[in-house]
Scaffold this motif. Structure first.
Motif, PDB file in Angstrom:
ATOM      1  N   ALA A  63       5.047  -0.694   1.686  1.00 33.90           N
ATOM      2  CA  ALA A  63       6.019  -0.710   3.006  1.00 33.90           C
ATOM      3  C   ALA A  63       5.512  -1.015   4.133  1.00 33.90           C
ATOM      4  CB  ALA A  63       6.333   0.798   3.107  1.00 33.90           C
ATOM      5  N   ALA A  64       4.239  -0.971   4.510  1.00 34.71           N
ATOM      6  CA  ALA A  64       3.453  -1.467   5.637  1.00 34.71           C
ATOM      7  C   ALA A  64       3.154  -2.874   5.598  1.00 34.71           C
ATOM      8  CB  ALA A  64       2.193  -0.873   5.816  1.00 34.71           C
ATOM      9  N   GLY A  65       2.846  -3.523   4.456  1.00 35.08           N
ATOM     10  CA  GLY A  65       2.488  -4.900   4.343  1.00 35.08           C
ATOM     11  C   GLY A  65       1.102  -5.104   4.653  1.00 35.08           C
ATOM     12  N   ILE A  66       0.744  -6.497   4.339  1.00 32.70           N
ATOM     13  CA  ILE A  66      -0.764  -7.077   4.712  1.00 32.70           C
ATOM     14  C   ILE A  66      -1.103  -7.212   5.860  1.00 32.70           C
ATOM     15  CG2 ILE A  66      -0.157  -9.468   4.451  1.00 32.70           C
ATOM     16  CD1 ILE A  66      -2.936  -9.726   2.703  1.00 32.70           C
ATOM     17  N   GLY A  67      -0.061  -6.988   7.096  1.00 35.50           N
ATOM     18  CA  GLY A  67      -0.370  -7.007   8.398  1.00 35.50           C
ATOM     19  C   GLY A  67      -1.174  -5.836   8.776  1.00 35.50           C
ATOM     20  N   LEU A  68      -1.102  -4.775   8.076  1.00 37.21           N
ATOM     21  CA  LEU A  68      -1.554  -3.461   8.036  1.00 37.21           C
ATOM     22  C   LEU A  68      -3.178  -3.775   8.336  1.00 37.21           C
ATOM     23  CD1 LEU A  68      -1.271  -0.289   7.580  1.00 37.21           C
ATOM     24  CD2 LEU A  68      -2.206  -0.620   5.603  1.00 37.21           C
ATOM     25  N   PHE A  69      -3.910  -4.550   7.706  1.00 36.52           N
ATOM     26  CA  PHE A  69      -5.175  -4.841   7.800  1.00 36.52           C
ATOM     27  C   PHE A  69      -5.811  -5.234   9.519  1.00 36.52           C
ATOM     28  CE2 PHE A  69      -4.289  -5.416   3.518  1.00 36.52           C
ATOM     29  CZ  PHE A  69      -5.549  -4.318   2.980  1.00 36.52           C
ATOM     30  N   GLY A  70      -4.521  -5.744  10.244  1.00 33.44           N
ATOM     31  CA  GLY A  70      -5.331  -6.081  11.550  1.00 33.44           C
ATOM     32  C   GLY A  70      -5.140  -5.043  12.301  1.00 33.44           C
ATOM     33  N   ALA A  71      -4.801  -3.835  11.996  1.00 29.66           N
ATOM     34  CA  ALA A  71      -4.661  -2.612  12.783  1.00 29.66           C
ATOM     35  C   ALA A  71      -6.033  -2.074  12.642  1.00 29.66           C
ATOM     36  CB  ALA A  71      -3.580  -1.664  12.458  1.00 29.66           C
ATOM     37  N   MET A  72      -6.976  -2.336  11.689  1.00 30.72           N
ATOM     38  CA  MET A  72      -7.964  -1.356  11.182  1.00 30.72           C
ATOM     39  C   MET A  72      -9.206  -1.963  12.287  1.00 30.72           C
ATOM     40  SD  MET A  72      -7.779  -1.367   7.116  1.00 30.72           S
ATOM     41  CE  MET A  72      -6.268  -1.153   6.544  1.00 30.72           C
ATOM     42  N   GLU A  73     -10.344  -1.017  11.999  1.00 31.97           N
ATOM     43  CA  GLU A  73     -11.386  -1.433  12.734  1.00 31.97           C
ATOM     44  C   GLU A  73     -12.177  -2.472  11.764  1.00 31.97           C
ATOM     45  OE1 GLU A  73     -13.762   2.091  12.787  1.00 31.97           O
ATOM     46  OE2 GLU A  73     -12.458   3.056  14.450  1.00 31.97           O
ATOM     47  N   PRO A  74     -12.810  -3.531  12.180  1.00 27.88           N
ATOM     48  CA  PRO A  74     -13.448  -4.556  11.432  1.00 27.88           C
ATOM     49  C   PRO A  74     -14.180  -4.180  10.159  1.00 27.88           C
ATOM     50  CG  PRO A  74     -13.460  -5.335  13.738  1.00 27.88           C
ATOM     51  CD  PRO A  74     -12.997  -3.668  13.629  1.00 27.88           C
ATOM     52  N   GLU A  75     -15.130  -3.234  10.390  1.00 25.61           N
ATOM     53  CA  GLU A  75     -15.705  -2.741   9.151  1.00 25.61           C
ATOM     54  C   GLU A  75     -15.135  -2.160   8.098  1.00 25.61           C
ATOM     55  OE1 GLU A  75     -16.340  -1.400  12.519  1.00 25.61           O
ATOM     56  OE2 GLU A  75     -17.758  -3.076  13.104  1.00 25.61           O
ATOM     57  N   ARG A  76     -14.087  -1.425   8.639  1.00 24.19           N
ATOM     58  CA  ARG A  76     -13.094  -0.660   7.492  1.00 24.19           C
ATOM     59  C   ARG A  76     -12.573  -1.809   6.611  1.00 24.19           C
ATOM     60  NH1 ARG A  76     -11.867   4.772   7.665  1.00 24.19           N
ATOM     61  NH2 ARG A  76     -10.971   4.378   5.682  1.00 24.19           N
ATOM     62  N   MET A  77     -11.766  -2.742   7.525  1.00 19.82           N
ATOM     63  CA  MET A  77     -11.015  -3.938   7.095  1.00 19.82           C
ATOM     64  C   MET A  77     -11.747  -4.770   6.105  1.00 19.82           C
ATOM     65  SD  MET A  77      -9.167  -7.021   8.963  1.00 19.82           S
ATOM     66  CE  MET A  77     -10.641  -7.664   9.815  1.00 19.82           C
ATOM     67  N   ASP A  78     -13.174  -4.947   6.629  1.00 27.19           N
ATOM     68  CA  ASP A  78     -13.883  -5.800   5.600  1.00 27.19           C
ATOM     69  C   ASP A  78     -14.176  -5.054   4.142  1.00 27.19           C
ATOM     70  OD1 ASP A  78     -14.035  -7.857   7.724  1.00 27.19           O
ATOM     71  OD2 ASP A  78     -15.883  -7.364   8.271  1.00 27.19           O
ATOM     72  N   SER A  79     -14.589  -3.862   4.399  1.00 26.24           N
ATOM     73  CA  SER A  79     -14.709  -3.089   3.108  1.00 26.24           C
ATOM     74  C   SER A  79     -13.590  -3.036   2.195  1.00 26.24           C
ATOM     75  CB  SER A  79     -15.180  -1.401   3.482  1.00 26.24           C
ATOM     76  OG  SER A  79     -15.277  -0.897   2.556  1.00 26.24           O
ATOM     77  N   LEU A  80     -12.404  -2.796   2.903  1.00 26.20           N
ATOM     78  CA  LEU A  80     -11.100  -2.612   1.997  1.00 26.20           C
ATOM     79  C   LEU A  80     -10.799  -4.063   1.480  1.00 26.20           C
ATOM     80  CD1 LEU A  80      -9.321   0.144   4.238  1.00 26.20           C
ATOM     81  CD2 LEU A  80     -10.160   0.523   1.667  1.00 26.20           C
ATOM     82  N   LEU A  81     -10.938  -5.399   2.116  1.00 24.40           N
ATOM     83  CA  LEU A  81     -10.694  -6.342   1.517  1.00 24.40           C
ATOM     84  C   LEU A  81     -11.658  -6.912   0.557  1.00 24.40           C
ATOM     85  CD1 LEU A  81      -9.309  -8.385   4.758  1.00 24.40           C
ATOM     86  CD2 LEU A  81      -7.863  -7.524   2.906  1.00 24.40           C
ATOM     87  N   GLU A  82     -12.788  -6.520   0.842  1.00 23.41           N
ATOM     88  CA  GLU A  82     -13.639  -6.844  -0.516  1.00 23.41           C
ATOM     89  C   GLU A  82     -13.438  -6.143  -1.406  1.00 23.41           C
ATOM     90  OE1 GLU A  82     -16.978  -6.219  -2.680  1.00 23.41           O
ATOM     91  OE2 GLU A  82     -16.377  -4.517  -1.537  1.00 23.41           O
ATOM     92  N   ARG A  83     -13.093  -4.870  -1.392  1.00 26.49           N
ATOM     93  CA  ARG A  83     -12.628  -4.245  -2.669  1.00 26.49           C
ATOM     94  C   ARG A  83     -11.525  -4.858  -3.381  1.00 26.49           C
ATOM     95  NH1 ARG A  83     -12.233  -3.402  -6.488  1.00 26.49           N
ATOM     96  NH2 ARG A  83     -11.021  -2.303  -8.071  1.00 26.49           N
ATOM     97  N   LEU A  84     -10.607  -5.238  -2.563  1.00 31.64           N
ATOM     98  CA  LEU A  84      -9.492  -6.042  -3.091  1.00 31.64           C
ATOM     99  C   LEU A  84      -9.894  -7.517  -3.598  1.00 31.64           C
ATOM    100  CD1 LEU A  84      -6.243  -6.192  -3.485  1.00 31.64           C
ATOM    101  CD2 LEU A  84      -6.382  -7.509  -1.110  1.00 31.64           C
ATOM    102  N   MET A  85     -10.769  -8.052  -3.062  1.00 31.00           N
ATOM    103  CA  MET A  85     -11.209  -9.275  -3.970  1.00 31.00           C
ATOM    104  C   MET A  85     -12.203  -9.190  -4.884  1.00 31.00           C
ATOM    105  SD  MET A  85      -9.756 -11.750  -2.097  1.00 31.00           S
ATOM    106  CE  MET A  85     -10.775 -12.936  -2.162  1.00 31.00           C
ATOM    107  N   ARG A  86     -12.545  -7.707  -5.431  1.00 32.43           N
ATOM    108  CA  ARG A  86     -13.175  -7.537  -6.463  1.00 32.43           C
ATOM    109  C   ARG A  86     -12.195  -7.703  -7.790  1.00 32.43           C
ATOM    110  NH1 ARG A  86     -15.922  -2.042  -5.617  1.00 32.43           N
ATOM    111  NH2 ARG A  86     -16.580  -2.468  -3.413  1.00 32.43           N
ATOM    112  N   CYS A  87     -11.015  -7.948  -7.416  1.00 28.62           N
ATOM    113  CA  CYS A  87     -10.036  -8.293  -8.541  1.00 28.62           C
ATOM    114  C   CYS A  87      -9.963  -9.626  -8.738  1.00 28.62           C
ATOM    115  CB  CYS A  87      -8.733  -7.611  -8.149  1.00 28.62           C
ATOM    116  SG  CYS A  87      -8.725  -6.115  -7.702  1.00 28.62           S
ATOM    117  N   VAL A  88     -10.679 -10.463  -8.049  1.00 27.02           N
ATOM    118  CA  VAL A  88     -10.428 -12.089  -8.361  1.00 27.02           C
ATOM    119  C   VAL A  88     -11.552 -12.586  -9.123  1.00 27.02           C
ATOM    120  CG1 VAL A  88     -10.208 -14.056  -7.064  1.00 27.02           C
ATOM    121  CG2 VAL A  88      -9.278 -12.119  -6.051  1.00 27.02           C
TER     122      VAL A  88
END
Length: 155
Positions: A63-88
């Motif tokens: 519901a929030a969409g991928i723009g949600l990551f822009g609201a996060m602190e950079p360290e948390r955003m990087d960690s969560l996106l890194e986790r997502l990219m483990r699927c690639v």
């Protein structure tokens, strides 16, 4: 049932054009946990997610969409996106689709490819919820039903 995955070729012109990647969806439990962590990180930074709580998990993230990551602190955003990219994973030889290996930073040469892969991986994990939301509208529970005595109970 098999884990869902998609094989994609980079559509943008440039050094990564036509490189092949496979995105494999996280397990339901892992995806829900990841979704709750994303929501918690965004809410912790003051993102306006009216009506969405960390308990909403992946459905709330959809519901929030991928723009949600822009609201996060950079360290948390990087960690969560890194986790997502483990699927690639990378499919280095299109003639041999069974040959795959984990994604490495050196596999991507163009910055837009990184964002495109993140968007595609995000979509694979949350698009189910967007589609379901269009098909079904679950009725909200009413307060009175919970407190009502069962049929035939004495009052």
């Amino acid at each position: 049932m098999a884990v869902r995955e998609v094989t994609l070729s980079v559509p943008m012109e440039g050094a990564d054009h036509n490189k092949r990647f496979v995105i494999t969806r996280m397990s339901a439990f892992e995806a829900d946990r990841w979704g709750r962590h994303c929501l918690q990180a965004a809410l912790g930074c003051g993102a306006d997610l009216t009506g969405i709580t960390p308990e909403d998990g992946l459905a709330g993230l959809a519901a929030a969409g991928i723009g949600l990551f822009g609201a996060m602190e950079p360290e948390r955003m990087d960690s969560l996106l890194e986790r997502l990219m483990r699927c690639v994973s990378v499919q280095p030889d299109p003639a041999n689709p069974t040959l795959r290996r984990p994604l490495h930073e050196s596999d991507i040469e163009e910055i837009p490819t990184v964002g495109w892969l993140q968007k595609e991986a995000f979509a694979l994990h949350v698009d189910f919820f967007r589609g379901v939301g269009l098909l079904f509208s679950l009725p909200a529970p009413t307060g009175g039903e919970k407190d009502s005595p069962p049929p035939g109970a004495s009052m």
